[in-house]
Enzyme design. Structure first.
Site, PDB file in Angstrom:
ATOM      1  N   ASP A   1     -10.389   1.474  -4.367  1.00 46.56           N
ATOM      2  CA  ASP A   1      -9.924   2.744  -3.783  1.00 46.56           C
ATOM      3  C   ASP A   1     -10.705   3.502  -5.290  1.00 46.56           C
ATOM      4  OD1 ASP A   1      -8.547   2.673  -1.991  1.00 46.56           O
ATOM      5  OD2 ASP A   1      -7.044   2.411  -2.732  1.00 46.56           O
TER       6      ASP A   1
ATOM      7  N   ASP B   1       0.444  -1.370  -0.130  1.00 44.37           N
ATOM      8  CA  ASP B   1       0.071   0.156  -0.084  1.00 44.37           C
ATOM      9  C   ASP B   1       0.759   1.524  -0.129  1.00 44.37           C
ATOM     10  OD1 ASP B   1      -3.159   1.170   0.247  1.00 44.37           O
ATOM     11  OD2 ASP B   1      -1.543   1.888   2.217  1.00 44.37           O
TER      12      ASP B   1
ATOM     13  N   GLU C   1       1.152  -0.314  -5.206  1.00 44.54           N
ATOM     14  CA  GLU C   1       0.368   0.756  -5.292  1.00 44.54           C
ATOM     15  C   GLU C   1       0.746   2.086  -6.013  1.00 44.54           C
ATOM     16  OE1 GLU C   1      -3.733   2.379  -3.310  1.00 44.54           O
ATOM     17  OE2 GLU C   1      -1.684   2.384  -2.503  1.00 44.54           O
TER      18      GLU C   1
END
Length: 618
Positions: A456, A343, A380
């Protein structure tokens, strides 16, 4: 229509021994000379083995379906993990350089040159079709572990809300978006592996599963415990074992840029004895970054997500460096996961910024590969991520910039993330894709994690205002373009959803709510990708573009497929078949129709807003 005269199949690069060390054998294909075009006088590979230009002459090695085959070898760069090169063709009064971003009359800059890294992604990755699951919303397999208040000290002014499966999701995280629970868990995923296997899925990426107070779990307070409401550590053992029986791969989400503000190291709400918050003498004080006023640096100013300080040795040991570190722990039995997704990986580092970020991402890679050399590692990145994709850091990235964003711009006419109208022609679309791919090694292009949407983002179908045909075109690209495709749970049955958190709706297990036509479409494309090796690891080159239509070929040692995506009106196409036999026979995926090439070209009729996928038949 583009006329291709030079083609470098990167899939055919081989490493061979040489008199003075390891070398790469490179191949270049040149089209039969056309009377209207100047003849090639000489061909070279240009490289810099000692940081100075060297031209390596290429020699003709024969013919391939009418094309000339040229080869030479160049040394593996001794001063870098990367070997950079391009091709130089000399004509009577001109020259052309062929490089990763196309052709030019002058030497390309280094970021545009072909590149090979000595760090390679795992071979198995190219064969995968991933499926992303937000665990709290996929399936409730064990109601006995549904929300347990004592496990969720949700210290905020946002009340916990228990909802029935399928009820609408909160409108925003300003409300109860992070604190409402439906009961999805890991046993639920294990119970639905048959469904996923029938769909054709070979790998699963799970959003965070470790103990945290929220439903999204990007606020970890125990990195070594699977959340009790997901079934605890034993549920992960069982899921992993069941997946291995099916030869499926498992990727977990590593949230190591920040912790929860309720982590025992800081524990802001309770001011736990020994915690770093409001305690300058805490042994954990340097695990975070505090300002003179006592506040701490957090992710994007969100005070529930304090950033870790990787300048601290104990933080490094805990996350990745020690033998018992978090990253190594879950790679080992009995969990034996196959991959980590990081992340906001570009944001972590020392002090209050991402200082020395590249060093730590490379250290993560080293720790992972030492534990399991065959593990996959992605990061990410919503924006361009070239610097992390040179081989020595990430194997691939969540490819928003190089796939999702251009696909949405081309097919839906919308900019991401503003949804502002854009007009992107097929030429411009292909240039975007080519430019994004050109700056990274070919092996990493094949390991890019391609997606249309995620936890997201708004779902593609939502952005398309429910236009299923647009989603079909996007799905065709997802399953045929270079890289590893990932389907966000529910997209295959027509699940929609707006911006986060609405994109995290419950999977509709009532089959009467499914779009079965869309499901069948996904199954056909997934099955074809798994059957055709060129779709997994072949080169890609464009056959045709106009304002609304793109036709390309995936090619690997002569085996090939032709893909046409048309967002506009119906049209007739005449596609030149480069490098393959002029009388090739094909079968079209969706219609099953047999198509015969004639005189080195394919004559096709493509319907309005449709795609064709044709695979060669031996």
């Amino acid at each position: 229509m583009k006329h291709h005269t030079l083609f470098h199949p990167q899939s055919e690069v081989t490493r061979v021994p040489g008199e003075f060390g390891e070398q790469y054998r490179l191949t270049l294909l040149t089209a039969p000379e056309h009377p209207s075009e100047p003849a090639i006088k000489q061909l070279f590979v240009r490289a810099e083995p000692d940081h100075e230009e060297t031209l390596f002459a290429m020699k003709r090695q024969g013919k391939r379906n009418g094309w000339d085959v040229w080869q030479t070898t160049i040394p593996v760069a001794p001063h870098s993990h990367q070997t950079l090169y391009c091709f130089k063709a000399l004509f009577e009064t001109s020259q052309i350089y062929l490089h990763a971003a196309g052709q030019s009359p002058r030497l390309p800059q280094k970021h545009q040159q072909f590149r090979i890294s000595q760090f390679q992604p795992p071979e198995w990755v190219k064969q995968q079709v991933f499926y992303q699951i937000f665990p709290e919303r996929f399936h409730n397999g064990d109601p006995s572990n549904d929300y347990i208040e004592k496990h969720y000290p949700f210290e905020s002014n946002k009340p916990v809300v228990i909802k029935q499966w399928g009820e609408p999701v909160a409108a925003s995280h300003d409300g109860t978006g992070a604190s409402e629970f439906y009961g999805g868990d890991l046993p639920g995923i294990t119970q639905k592996l048959d469904y996923l296997q029938e769909l054709g899925i070979t790998g699963i990426y799970l959003n965070p599963i470790f103990h945290s107070p929220s439903n999204h779990k990007y606020d970890t307070f125990d990195y070594l415990q699977v959340d009790p409401c997901f079934g605890g550590n034993q549920a992960l053992v069982e899921l992993s074992a069941a997946m291995k029986q099916r030869e499926m791969r498992l990727m977990l989400d590593a949230v190591v840029n920040h912790t929860s503000s309720q982590h025992p190291w800081i524990d802001v709400p309770k001011k736990l004895e020994g915690g770093a918050f409001d305690n300058a003498g805490s042994a954990y004080r340097d695990f975070y970054n505090f300002f003179d006023d006592g506040n701490y640096w957090s992710w994007k100013g969100c005070d529930t997500l304090p950033k870790l300080n990787f300048a601290n040795t104990e933080v490094r040991d805990y996350i990745y460096a020690s033998e018992n570190s978090v990253l190594k722990h879950w790679l080992r039995p009995p969990y034996s996961i196959d991959a980590w997704r990081f992340d906001v990986v570009h944001m972590l580092g020392e002090t209050t910024s991402a200082e020395n970020n590249g060093y730590y991402v490379a250290q993560f890679r080293d720790a992972i590969k030492q534990t399991n050399p065959d593990a996959y590692m992605i990061g990410e990145h919503f924006a361009e991520a070239t610097q992390w994709l040179q081989g020595e850091q990430e194997d691939g990235a969540m490819n928003y910039y190089g796939f999702a964003h251009p696909v949405i711009a081309f097919l839906l006419g919308k900019d991401v993330p503003t949804a502002h109208p854009v007009d992107l022609s097929a030429d411009e679309f292909v240039a975007w894709l080519d430019q994004a791919a050109a700056s990274i090694p070919f092996a990493n292009q094949l390991a890019q994690y391609n997606l249309l949407d995620s936890h997201d983002t708004a779902r593609f179908l939502y952005l398309a205002d429910g236009d299923k045909q647009a989603l079909k075109l996007a799905t065709t690209l997802l399953l045929t373009y270079k890289g590893v495709p990932s389907i966000y749970y529910g997209d295959e049955v027509g699940l929609s959803g707006g911006y986060d958190p609405d994109c995290r709706r419950c999977f509709p297990w009532d089959e009467s709510e499914w779009d079965h036509d869309l499901l069948s479409y996904n199954k056909q494309l997934i099955a074809l990708r798994k059957q055709r090796i060129e779709l997994q690891q072949g080169d890609l080159f464009t056959l045709y573009t106009d304002q609304d239509c793109w036709a390309f070929m995936r090619y690997l040692n002569g085996q090939h497929s032709v893909v046409v995506v048309n967002r506009g009106a119906a049209r007739d196409l005449q596609l030149p078949l480069a490098m393959v036999s002029g009388d090739e026979r094909y079968r079209e995926l969706f219609s099953g129709q047999a198509v015969q090439a004639e005189n080195g070209a394919l004559s096709l009729r493509i319907a309005e807003k449709a795609s064709l996928v044709l695979s060669s038949v031996s």
